[in-house]
Structure formats: C-alpha cells, structure tokens
Design a protein around this motif. Structure first.
Motif, PDB file in Angstrom:
ATOM      1  N   UNK A  39     -13.522   0.913  -3.977  1.00  0.00           N
ATOM      2  CA  UNK A  39     -12.324   0.257  -3.479  1.00  0.00           C
ATOM      3  C   UNK A  39     -12.594  -1.223  -3.215  1.00  0.00           C
ATOM      4  N   UNK A  40     -11.553  -2.016  -3.463  1.00  0.00           N
ATOM      5  CA  UNK A  40     -11.571  -3.412  -3.058  1.00  0.00           C
ATOM      6  C   UNK A  40     -10.821  -3.558  -1.742  1.00  0.00           C
ATOM      7  N   UNK A  41     -11.251  -4.530  -0.958  1.00  0.00           N
ATOM      8  CA  UNK A  41     -10.564  -4.836   0.298  1.00  0.00           C
ATOM      9  C   UNK A  41     -10.125  -6.293   0.276  1.00  0.00           C
ATOM     10  N   UNK A  53      -6.950  -4.411  -8.392  1.00  0.00           N
ATOM     11  CA  UNK A  53      -6.344  -3.504  -9.357  1.00  0.00           C
ATOM     12  C   UNK A  53      -6.233  -2.124  -8.741  1.00  0.00           C
ATOM     13  N   UNK A  54      -5.033  -1.555  -8.806  1.00  0.00           N
ATOM     14  CA  UNK A  54      -4.836  -0.208  -8.285  1.00  0.00           C
ATOM     15  C   UNK A  54      -4.800  -0.181  -6.770  1.00  0.00           C
ATOM     16  N   UNK A  55      -5.167   0.958  -6.212  1.00  0.00           N
ATOM     17  CA  UNK A  55      -5.171   1.127  -4.766  1.00  0.00           C
ATOM     18  C   UNK A  55      -6.203   0.202  -4.132  1.00  0.00           C
ATOM     19  N   UNK A  56      -5.814  -0.451  -3.047  1.00  0.00           N
ATOM     20  CA  UNK A  56      -6.741  -1.353  -2.368  1.00  0.00           C
ATOM     21  C   UNK A  56      -6.501  -1.293  -0.869  1.00  0.00           C
ATOM     22  N   UNK A 101       1.252  10.576  -2.911  1.00  0.00           N
ATOM     23  CA  UNK A 101       2.682  10.269  -2.932  1.00  0.00           C
ATOM     24  C   UNK A 101       3.045   9.083  -2.039  1.00  0.00           C
ATOM     25  N   UNK A 102       2.039   8.446  -1.432  1.00  0.00           N
ATOM     26  CA  UNK A 102       2.299   7.374  -0.467  1.00  0.00           C
ATOM     27  C   UNK A 102       2.255   6.014  -1.139  1.00  0.00           C
ATOM     28  N   UNK A 103       3.184   5.146  -0.753  1.00  0.00           N
ATOM     29  CA  UNK A 103       3.124   3.753  -1.186  1.00  0.00           C
ATOM     30  C   UNK A 103       2.130   2.963  -0.354  1.00  0.00           C
ATOM     31  N   UNK A 104       1.955   3.391   0.891  1.00  0.00           N
ATOM     32  CA  UNK A 104       1.027   2.700   1.787  1.00  0.00           C
ATOM     33  C   UNK A 104       0.681   3.613   2.944  1.00  0.00           C
ATOM     34  N   UNK A 105      -0.459   3.335   3.565  1.00  0.00           N
ATOM     35  CA  UNK A 105      -0.882   4.045   4.767  1.00  0.00           C
ATOM     36  C   UNK A 105      -1.372   3.025   5.781  1.00  0.00           C
ATOM     37  N   UNK A 106      -0.905   3.167   7.011  1.00  0.00           N
ATOM     38  CA  UNK A 106      -1.264   2.254   8.093  1.00  0.00           C
ATOM     39  C   UNK A 106      -2.191   2.950   9.074  1.00  0.00           C
ATOM     40  N   UNK A 107      -3.170   2.224   9.579  1.00  0.00           N
ATOM     41  CA  UNK A 107      -4.002   2.724  10.670  1.00  0.00           C
ATOM     42  C   UNK A 107      -3.293   2.453  11.984  1.00  0.00           C
ATOM     43  N   UNK A 108      -3.240   3.453  12.845  1.00  0.00           N
ATOM     44  CA  UNK A 108      -2.536   3.363  14.118  1.00  0.00           C
ATOM     45  C   UNK A 108      -3.465   3.721  15.261  1.00  0.00           C
ATOM     46  N   UNK A 109      -3.197   3.142  16.408  1.00  0.00           N
ATOM     47  CA  UNK A 109      -3.969   3.411  17.609  1.00  0.00           C
ATOM     48  C   UNK A 109      -3.027   3.669  18.770  1.00  0.00           C
TER      49      UNK A 109
END
Length: 394
Positions: free
Chosen positions: A4-6, A99-102, A126-134
C-alpha cells in the motif's frame, strides 16, 4: 497490507501554533525530540506501508532537507501543494503518483500503527472509503463522525449540536472514486476539503465505513499542547523515558547533575554541575543546561542554552533560544491569549520561539508567549504576547 501507498498531508503551516511555525511547518515541530512527521512515518512503516507520498507546501524545504528521498529504506515521493487550499486540494496533488487503494493520513497528528492497521482491516471491497474513529469526550476542536451499523452517516467539523460523535482520527483508506468526489464537492471558503468529498459520497449512497480503534492518537492544536503530546508519548511508551536515548553517549552529563526520569536527552547535549533535569523533560540536540539550573516538564528544542541558576518549568522553546542566567519560567496554570481568544488555566509557563535572546535575570509571568528573534533585556518582567523582533526593556 504490504504494498500500500500512503499519502501524508504535510503542507499546512499550523496557524494556531504560531509563533513556533514562523520558520517551519507544524509537522516539523517536536514531539519529544523528533519532528511530529517522523513519528507519523514510523507508525506507517510499522503498519506495513511500503511507499510514502508526502504532500508539502509551507516551508517545504524544511521537510525535504530533513528526510531526503527515503526513510527507513521506504521511498519518499514529494509532491507540492503550491497554495494551501484545503486537505482535498492537497490530496488531489498526489493523485497522479498513487494507484488503486491507498491510505491518506494527516502529517501533523500522531497516530499509532494500531489505528492504521484497524482501518485497513475494516476496509471492505464494497466501500469507497474507510475512516478511523476514536471515542473521545470532547471533540469540539476536531471533526465528528456519526455511524450507523458501521456506515458513516455524517461528518461534521467542530460539532456543537449535542449529538453523539466519534472523533475523526485523520486516517483514511481510499478508493479512486474519492478523488473524483473531492473534485465534485463544492469548495468551502475557497478551499477543497477531503471530508466534503466523503460527504458527497455518503449523500449519493456510496458506502463509507467507520472503524473504531483504541489506538493512541495525540495532536498539538496550540503551543502548550506540545507539552502534553510529549508527556503522552512518555506515558504510552512510544518513546523511552530515560536518559538512555539512542545517542546519549554523545552527550555530557556532569556527575553532580540530577536526572529525574522520564527524560529524553538528544545528542551533543551538556548538563552541567548541580543541574536538575526532569521529570518529563525533552532536550533536543545540542542543548546546554547550565550549572544549578532546573528544568521540569518542558520541551527544549535544539541549540538552546539555559543559563546558570535559571529555572524552566512547563516551558516550550524553539531552536536557538537563550534563557539567561537566573531567569525564571515558573510554570502554570495560566490564562493564554491566542488571537482574540483567551484560554484559561493552561499549563504553560512560557513559550520562547526561535532565537529568543534572554539576557538574564528575567521573570516570565505564566502564559507568556515571546515571538522569534525577540531580545529580552536583563531584569525584565515579561507577560502576555510579545511580537517577533521586539526588544523588551527592563
């Protein structure tokens, strides 16, 4: 998640941390003795990231000259955000080199690798995005997120409506569709924001997930927060709170000096006879603590000189500061003015920005902020906010 790229968003100044950001961006301010951004890189690499794209802008030379082309054998690719027009605008600057998921992550907040790993693990096909939550008691200074059965239903900046929110930790797993959504979102006050693009996706029915993590997250919003950031790094074990830092062998500590852990002492420091350092002290590279001086609960940046018999308690310094012989920073609590706001009961003895020259015998009223290149003449009493390049007479 190998491969993965960040994208690390590190282009902003950090206006609320002035005057410390007068000469460098917020991601390059110290958390303990290392830049915040270095901690961010460490946690990404520990989580398995194999390539890092760094979006730079304000004082970008400070970032690029410090890190160079690689960090811990991971390649760093720099892209420039010429004008700081929001996090979405910064993200788009990096679109052509991923490129792709990052991943995307804020470069001015410290999140540990658990949060990053939890985000990756919770991202579904199926997700467009995922957020980290606290879960946090007070998120009024940050972004709030509402969730229903794992799906994000709204993202609100600085929420104050009484609803139950999670804190947006600033870690995102993104599919390519997010870039188009950011472009399509209406700018706010001339800026494009990543969260507006995500809100656009939510509004049209795309799946944006939220993953709750219990990992460590620390942020400095105002100058005195640099104390709390460093102290939390001690308490959470992210840094080793002893004098045996990686380079302590290159520092000189007099046998009669007292080191009260936890402390971190960087290379080429000198702690002279009778000095007391700690607890909760971070000494940057090439700091000198003079004879019989006392430093407690402070973050002292590189090339600073603390004179004979000086006292520095709950003190934050920039680089190249001189706290003269017999000067006193007594510690808080204090009321601190930032712009038109007054923050009550903050733990700040004083903030001395880059190259402040205190000529000795100076007393700082708790909460004092002194701008870069100011000269404080011997015997002065200093209070409030002092502009850069000012001469303070006794």
């Amino acid at each position: 998640m190998s491969g993965y790229s960040a994208i690390v968003l590190a282009a902003g100044e950090g206006n609320r941390l002035r005057p410390l950001t007068r000469n460098r961006p917020k991601p390059m301010l110290p958390a303990a003795t290392r830049p915040i951004l270095e901690h961010v890189f460490d946690q990404l690499i520990d989580a398995g990231v194999s390539e890092i794209v760094v979006v730079v802008g304000y004082r970008r030379d400070r970032v690029q000259s410090y890190f160079g082309p690689t960090y811990r054998n991971v390649p760093l690719t720099y892209v420039s955000q010429e004008k700081q027009l929001g996090t979405g605008h910064a993200l788009l600057a990096a679109e052509s080199v991923v490129d792709g998921t990052c991943l995307a992550i804020n470069g001015d907040q410290i999140v540990d690798s658990r949060i990053i790993q939890d985000s990756i693990a919770g991202h579904e096909s199926d997700s467009a995005a995922t957020l980290a939550l606290l879960q946090r008691a007070d998120i009024s200074e940050y972004g709030g997120v509402t969730v229903d059965n794992g799906r994000v239903t709204s993202i609100v900046e600085n929420p104050s409506d009484g609803r139950e929110y999670y804190l947006n930790a600033g870690v995102y797993v993104l599919e390519p569709a997010v870039f188009d959504a950011v472009r399509a979102a209406e700018p706010s006050a001339g800026e494009h924001h990543l969260v507006d693009g995500l809100s656009t996706l939510i509004d049209i029915g795309e799946i944006v997930r939220g993953v709750v993590s219990d990992g460590i997250w620390v942020d400095a919003t105002y100058p005195w927060d640099l104390l709390d950031v460093s102290f939390e790094l001690f308490d959470e074990g992210i840094i080793d709170g002893t004098r045996s830092s990686d380079s302590h062998e290159e520092s000189a500590v007099h046998e009669s000096a007292a080191i009260r852990e936890p402390v971190v002492i960087d290379q080429d420091c000198v702690i002279e006879s009778g000095a007391v350092v700690g607890p909760y002290v971070c000494l940057g590279e090439n700091v000198t603590v003079g004879p019989n001086a006392v430093v407690e609960r402070s973050v002292v940046d590189a090339d600073t000189r603390i004179g004979t018999n000086a006292i520095a308690i709950e003190c934050v310094t920039g680089t190249g500061v001189t706290l003269g012989a017999g000067s006193i920073v007594p510690g808080g609590p204090s009321d601190v003015r930032v712009g038109d706001r007054v923050f009550e009961d903050e733990s700040l003895g004083a903030l001395l920005a880059d190259r402040v020259n205190d000529r000795g015998g100076v007393t700082y009223v708790p909460g004092t902020i002194v701008g870069s290149n100011a000269t404080v003449h011997a015997g002065s009493t200093v209070r409030g906010t002092i502009a850069e390049d000012t001469e303070v007479q006794a």
